[in-house]
Design a protein around this motif. Structure first.
Motif, PDB file in Angstrom:
ATOM      1  N   THR A 284       2.749  -2.789   0.299  1.00  0.00           N
ATOM      2  CA  THR A 284       3.639  -1.615  -0.337  1.00  0.00           C
ATOM      3  C   THR A 284       4.498  -1.304   1.017  1.00  0.00           C
ATOM      4  O   THR A 284       4.148  -0.514   1.699  1.00  0.00           O
ATOM      5  CB  THR A 284       3.057  -0.308  -0.927  1.00  0.00           C
ATOM      6  N   VAL A 285       6.083  -1.660   0.894  1.00  0.00           N
ATOM      7  CA  VAL A 285       6.805  -1.419   1.898  1.00  0.00           C
ATOM      8  C   VAL A 285       8.273  -0.969   1.191  1.00  0.00           C
ATOM      9  O   VAL A 285       8.527  -1.508   0.282  1.00  0.00           O
ATOM     10  CB  VAL A 285       6.802  -2.594   2.721  1.00  0.00           C
ATOM     11  N   THR A 315       4.242  12.106  10.751  1.00  0.00           N
ATOM     12  CA  THR A 315       2.605  11.706  11.081  1.00  0.00           C
ATOM     13  C   THR A 315       2.307  11.214   9.798  1.00  0.00           C
ATOM     14  O   THR A 315       2.668  11.550   8.797  1.00  0.00           O
ATOM     15  CB  THR A 315       1.867  12.970  11.484  1.00  0.00           C
ATOM     16  N   PRO A 316       1.426  10.161   9.970  1.00  0.00           N
ATOM     17  CA  PRO A 316       0.933   9.397   8.416  1.00  0.00           C
ATOM     18  C   PRO A 316       0.203  10.433   7.699  1.00  0.00           C
ATOM     19  O   PRO A 316      -0.340  11.416   8.066  1.00  0.00           O
ATOM     20  CB  PRO A 316      -0.332   8.451   9.221  1.00  0.00           C
ATOM     21  N   ILE A 317       0.666  10.394   6.437  1.00  0.00           N
ATOM     22  CA  ILE A 317      -0.026  11.194   5.245  1.00  0.00           C
ATOM     23  C   ILE A 317      -0.727  10.390   4.321  1.00  0.00           C
ATOM     24  O   ILE A 317      -0.546   9.106   4.198  1.00  0.00           O
ATOM     25  CB  ILE A 317       1.084  12.181   4.651  1.00  0.00           C
ATOM     26  N   TYR A 318      -1.461  11.043   3.581  1.00  0.00           N
ATOM     27  CA  TYR A 318      -2.256  10.422   2.173  1.00  0.00           C
ATOM     28  C   TYR A 318      -1.681  10.594   1.068  1.00  0.00           C
ATOM     29  O   TYR A 318      -2.070  11.678   0.313  1.00  0.00           O
ATOM     30  CB  TYR A 318      -3.519  10.380   2.403  1.00  0.00           C
ATOM     31  N   GLY A 323      -4.628   5.857   0.493  1.00  0.00           N
ATOM     32  CA  GLY A 323      -3.218   5.105   0.809  1.00  0.00           C
ATOM     33  C   GLY A 323      -2.767   6.077   2.013  1.00  0.00           C
ATOM     34  O   GLY A 323      -2.256   7.048   1.989  1.00  0.00           O
ATOM     35  N   ARG A 324      -2.592   5.366   3.065  1.00  0.00           N
ATOM     36  CA  ARG A 324      -2.252   5.842   4.224  1.00  0.00           C
ATOM     37  C   ARG A 324      -0.494   5.661   4.483  1.00  0.00           C
ATOM     38  O   ARG A 324      -0.254   4.636   4.676  1.00  0.00           O
ATOM     39  CB  ARG A 324      -2.764   5.345   5.638  1.00  0.00           C
ATOM     40  N   GLU A 339      -1.002   1.696   3.613  1.00  0.00           N
ATOM     41  CA  GLU A 339      -1.996   0.809   4.084  1.00  0.00           C
ATOM     42  C   GLU A 339      -3.256   1.342   3.270  1.00  0.00           C
ATOM     43  O   GLU A 339      -3.425   2.146   3.241  1.00  0.00           O
ATOM     44  CB  GLU A 339      -2.234   1.076   5.732  1.00  0.00           C
ATOM     45  N   ASP A 340      -3.894   0.316   2.461  1.00  0.00           N
ATOM     46  CA  ASP A 340      -5.060   0.558   1.708  1.00  0.00           C
ATOM     47  C   ASP A 340      -6.084   0.766   2.678  1.00  0.00           C
ATOM     48  O   ASP A 340      -6.564  -0.242   3.403  1.00  0.00           O
ATOM     49  CB  ASP A 340      -5.278  -0.519   0.783  1.00  0.00           C
ATOM     50  N   GLU A 341      -6.918   1.950   2.725  1.00  0.00           N
ATOM     51  CA  GLU A 341      -7.864   2.078   3.540  1.00  0.00           C
ATOM     52  C   GLU A 341      -9.278   2.397   2.768  1.00  0.00           C
ATOM     53  O   GLU A 341     -10.212   3.041   3.309  1.00  0.00           O
ATOM     54  CB  GLU A 341      -7.750   3.468   4.449  1.00  0.00           C
ATOM     55  N   SER A 342      -9.252   1.846   1.733  1.00  0.00           N
ATOM     56  CA  SER A 342     -10.445   1.893   0.529  1.00  0.00           C
ATOM     57  C   SER A 342     -11.727   1.318   1.309  1.00  0.00           C
ATOM     58  O   SER A 342     -12.561   1.767   1.022  1.00  0.00           O
ATOM     59  CB  SER A 342     -10.010   1.458  -0.891  1.00  0.00           C
ATOM     60  N   ASP A 343     -11.590   0.200   1.907  1.00  0.00           N
ATOM     61  CA  ASP A 343     -12.458  -0.533   2.043  1.00  0.00           C
ATOM     62  C   ASP A 343     -13.064   0.131   3.608  1.00  0.00           C
ATOM     63  O   ASP A 343     -14.415   0.120   3.810  1.00  0.00           O
ATOM     64  CB  ASP A 343     -12.063  -1.783   2.661  1.00  0.00           C
TER      65      ASP A 343
END
Length: 574
Positions: A284-285, A315-318, A323-324, A339-343
């Motif tokens: 996702t870009v 700053t990075p948000i969710y 989803g970062r 970025e997918d941070e589920s794992d």
């Protein structure tokens, strides 16, 4: 973006440096004109200028070749830059290599090849920019014909003398001012140069659009700098001074600046099928303009408001679970990605559960063991802490009393705070000594000197500048003796406050020695240790005798000392 700015600053810095070299070169040449004894130095600076200018043009060619996709505009720009280098080489040949009249004259004629071809190529580049990616047309390349014709007429001037007409009877015609007149082809050549350049600039402005006045100011600024440098170069004919640049450099780098303006303002496209490229991305870009309007985005698009995107730049948000969202400023807009941070989240959850289970089991085991040891430790040391508290209680009361008397803003406030600082240092260091005495039979002299040094630092607040010689003995003394010496020292310095301004401290075999600039009589009647006092002029010499003392402080056995330290180690691990 950062590299682009650095390259631009480096380019400009080298260009300015070359201008300074040019001024130095001509200054040396003017000073040494009679016989030119500094010919080698002048030649060195001349060659350095040529090398810098050539390297800058080559660097720009490489940059254009890298940044721009293959196109007519890129090809024309590279050809223009090659002719610029040729222009500089001709000048080097004329002024530093040519040794005969014919060579000097032909290099002078050859000047007009790049002078007529570069404006033609400049106009061709501007036409390409105006037409965009349209197919090439024949009329675009026809502009090279008048440039080639004019340069051909000029280079063959020796055959017809239609361009430069030498004075009758002149034997060494090498282009010196006043030895020739201009013919009609000369004026046609200059008319062509001016017409081609003006036409190209008008096309650039028309392509860019008059509405974007703020960005057009960059182009106006380039033309203003060109005009100033040209006028400075013309002014040297009437005023004796050396301008930083000659005509070739002014025209060459003005043209490069205009080309760079067109590239940086995206008048020349240098991307290709980015939309299709982004749509095929599995992530996702998104790339937006400066108003956060999407320009390119992947198949999985980001449907987020401009306020959310602006926050992601800081700053990075969710915005969605796991989803970062991150963002970064790029030239002409912004780029955003998720970025997918589920794992990572699942792995962290499993790891936390395992850690909690292990920590729970370890805590129970350690708690049982620690509770037993802690009870024994507290019983053994409670009476020691109680004794220390009782011994330091009078000093704490004195500190409390002084602080109650202190009124901020009054004259005495600073003096009271300074005296409290001295007492605090004593309380702190004596408490440490009492704790050491509870665990050790002896205390090192170095520990005493460290305590005295700390007290000395705070004595400076009450006006006594203190110096401590810490190169004394490393010998250990009974703990009670060291504590008694420190108690005696404190009693003495309290009497010296307001009476002395200097205090020198050292330790010898006899004990702690003090030297101070006072003549007062000290009260030593209640001192814990014997004191020897000697007055020498205005210096008072004091020796606190290090004699054995009756044991006052109990020492815990070695076996019991290990338990609290082990307990603290376990607590630190937890």
């Amino acid at each position: 973006m950062q590299n682009s700015k650095k390259n631009l600053l480096l380019f400009a810095g080298l260009l300015i440096f070359a201008g300074i070299l040019h001024i130095i070169e001509h200054t040396i040449h003017d000073i040494s004109a009679l016989g030119d004894p500094h010919y080698e130095a002048v030649t060195l600076f001349f060659c350095l200028e040529f090398v810098i200018y050539t390297l800058l043009i080559i660097f720009w060619i490489q940059s254009v070749y890298t940044r721009l996709l293959p196109s007519r505009a890129r090809s024309y720009m590279i050809v223009v830059a090659v002719f610029m280098i040729f222009y500089l080489i001709l000048r080097v040949y004329k002024y530093r290599i040519a040794g005969v009249d014919a060579g000097i004259r032909l290099s002078w004629y050859a000047y007009y090849i790049p002078m007529t071809v570069i404006p033609a190529m400049f106009l061709m580049v501007c036409i390409c920019i105006h037409r965009g990616a349209a197919k090439p047309k024949v009329d675009e390349r026809l502009f090279i014909i008048p440039a080639a014709a004019l340069s051909g007429i000029i280079i063959t001037n020796d055959l017809h003398h239609l361009v430069f007409v030498p004075e009758p009877g002149l034997d060494n015609f090498i282009g010196k001012s006043g030895t020739y007149t201009y013919g009609i082809p000369f004026y046609l050549a200059y008319a062509w140069i001016i017409l081609a350049v003006i036409s190209g600039v008008i096309l650039l402005i028309k392509t860019f659009g008059l509405r974007q006045k703020r960005r057009l100011l960059y182009l106006v600024g380039i033309l203003v700098i060109w005009l100033i440098l040209t006028q400075l170069h013309t002014l040297k004919k009437y005023v004796e001074f050396t301008p930083p640049y000659e005509s070739p450099e002014i025209y060459i780098f003005t043209a490069l600046a205009i080309f760079e303006f067109a590239i940086r303002q995206r008048l020349i496209p240098y991307n290709e099928n980015y939309a299709g490229f982004f749509e095929s991305l599995p992530m996702t870009v998104m790339i937006t303009d400066e108003d956060y309007n999407p320009v390119y985005q992947s198949a999985v698009s980001l449907k987020l408001g401009s306020d959310v995107l602006a926050e992601a730049l800081e700053t990075p948000i969710y915005p969605i679970p796991d989803g970062r969202l991150s963002g970064r400023k790029i030239r002409g807009g912004y780029t955003f990605w998720i970025e997918d941070e589920s794992d990572i989240r699942h792995a962290n959850e499993e790891l936390n559960e395992a850690n909690e289970l292990l920590e729970g089991e370890n805590t129970l085991i350690e708690y049982e063991n620690n509770q037993k040891e802690e009870n024994a430790y507290l019983r053994l040391h409670h009476h020691i802490y109680h004794e220390i508290a009782q011994e330091m209680y009078p000093y704490q009361k004195r500190i409390e009393s002084l602080l109650n008397e202190a009124v901020p803003g009054t004259k005495e406030f600073k003096d009271i705070v300074a005296e409290v600082s001295v007492l605090n240092a004593f309380v702190k260091r004596k408490t440490n000594m009492l704790l050491m005495a509870s665990e050790h039979e002896t205390i090192s002299v170095n520990e005493l000197l460290i305590a005295v040094s700390e007290s000395g630092r705070y004595l400076e607040f009450v006006g006594i500048k203190t110096s401590v010689d810490q190169s004394g003995s490393n010998e250990d003394y009974p703990s009670d003796t060291i504590i008694a010496i420190y108690d005696t020292f404190q009693q003495l310095i309290e009497q010296l406050i307001g009476e002395a301004t200097m205090l020198l401290i050292s330790f010898s075999e006899e004990g702690l020695r003090l030297s101070t600039d006072t003549t007062i009589k000290l009260d030593t009647e209640n001192a814990p240790l014997p004191i020897e006092i000697e007055q020498q002029d205005d210096i008072l010499l004091i020796t606190i005798k290090a004699v054995p003392m009756q044991k006052h402080h109990k020492c815990v056995t070695t076996a019991t000392q290990t338990k609290p330290s082990e307990q603290l180690k376990r607590k630190g691990g937890e």
